[in-house]
Design a protein around this motif. Structure first.
Motif, short mmCIF file in Angstrom:
data_model
loop_
_atom_site.label_atom_id
_atom_site.label_comp_id
_atom_site.label_asym_id
_atom_site.label_seq_id
_atom_site.Cartn_x
_atom_site.Cartn_y
_atom_site.Cartn_z
N ASN A 8 16.08 35.34 67.51
CA ASN A 8 16.71 34.04 67.69
C ASN A 8 18.15 34.10 67.19
N CYS A 49 20.27 31.44 67.24
CA CYS A 49 20.77 30.08 67.04
C CYS A 49 21.71 29.97 65.84
N ASP A 50 21.34 30.57 64.72
CA ASP A 50 22.17 30.45 63.52
C ASP A 50 23.54 31.10 63.72
N LYS A 104 25.54 28.86 66.05
CA LYS A 104 25.89 27.64 65.32
C LYS A 104 27.09 27.90 64.41
N SER A 105 27.03 28.98 63.65
CA SER A 105 28.12 29.34 62.75
C SER A 105 29.42 29.57 63.52
N GLU A 159 30.76 26.24 64.74
CA GLU A 159 31.37 25.49 63.64
C GLU A 159 32.74 26.04 63.29
N GLU A 213 30.69 20.24 61.71
CA GLU A 213 29.34 20.67 61.40
C GLU A 213 28.44 20.42 62.62
N PRO A 252 24.53 20.18 63.95
CA PRO A 252 23.17 20.05 63.41
C PRO A 252 22.31 21.26 63.80
N ASP A 253 21.33 21.57 62.95
CA ASP A 253 20.40 22.66 63.25
C ASP A 253 19.66 22.35 64.54
N PHE A 254 19.33 23.40 65.28
CA PHE A 254 18.57 23.26 66.52
C PHE A 254 17.12 22.95 66.16
N ASP A 255 16.59 21.88 66.70
CA ASP A 255 15.22 21.46 66.43
C ASP A 255 14.45 21.44 67.74
#
Length: 130
Positions: free
Chosen positions: A30, A32-33, A36-37, A40, A46, A48-51
């Motif tokens: 994965n 995603c992180d 995301k970073s 950003e 910022e 939001p975390d992927f949910d």
């Protein structure tokens, strides 16, 4: 601005090419992180975390006709369009590795026609309601 096919802003990506390639080439389940970073860093905001549960619930709870307008519905349409573009490119090269391609045509975010290309010169199409 108009959307153009096969046009890329290579200059805008140049400063980020190494980071993009690092994310794409890193072996993990994965990413995603990492994305995301990177997002950003680019935006200064910022994210939001992927949910996935949030998007699953939105899709499942939507009326069947409205599912295409959900986050996952839009993702599915984009994924299908991307797959179709790649398959079509392979097909047009004369290589049947990808089989035949489907061309999906959208109008106002709704699928209106599917064209299936099987044999050279043979085109089938189906007009959809709407």
């Amino acid at each position: 601005d108009a959307f153009e096919l096969n046009t890329y802003d290579e200059e805008a990506a140049d400063g980020h090419r190494d980071k993009i390639m690092e994310i794409l080439e890193k072996r993990r389940l994965n990413a995603c992180d990492d994305w995301k970073s990177f997002g950003e860093t680019l935006s200064g905001a910022e994210i939001p975390d992927f949910d996935i549960n949030r998007y699953n619930e939105e899709y499942i709870n939507a009326d069947r006709e409205a599912r295409g307008d959900t986050f996952l519905g839009n993702f599915f349409k984009a994924a299908q369009a991307q797959k179709s573009m790649v398959t079509n490119k392979i097909y047009k090269s004369g290589n049947m590795l990808a089989g035949f391609s489907l061309e999906r045509l959208f109008k106002d975010n709704n699928l209106i026609m599917v064209r299936a290309k099987k044999d050279k010169g043979n085109l089938r199409q189906k007009q959809l309601k709407g």
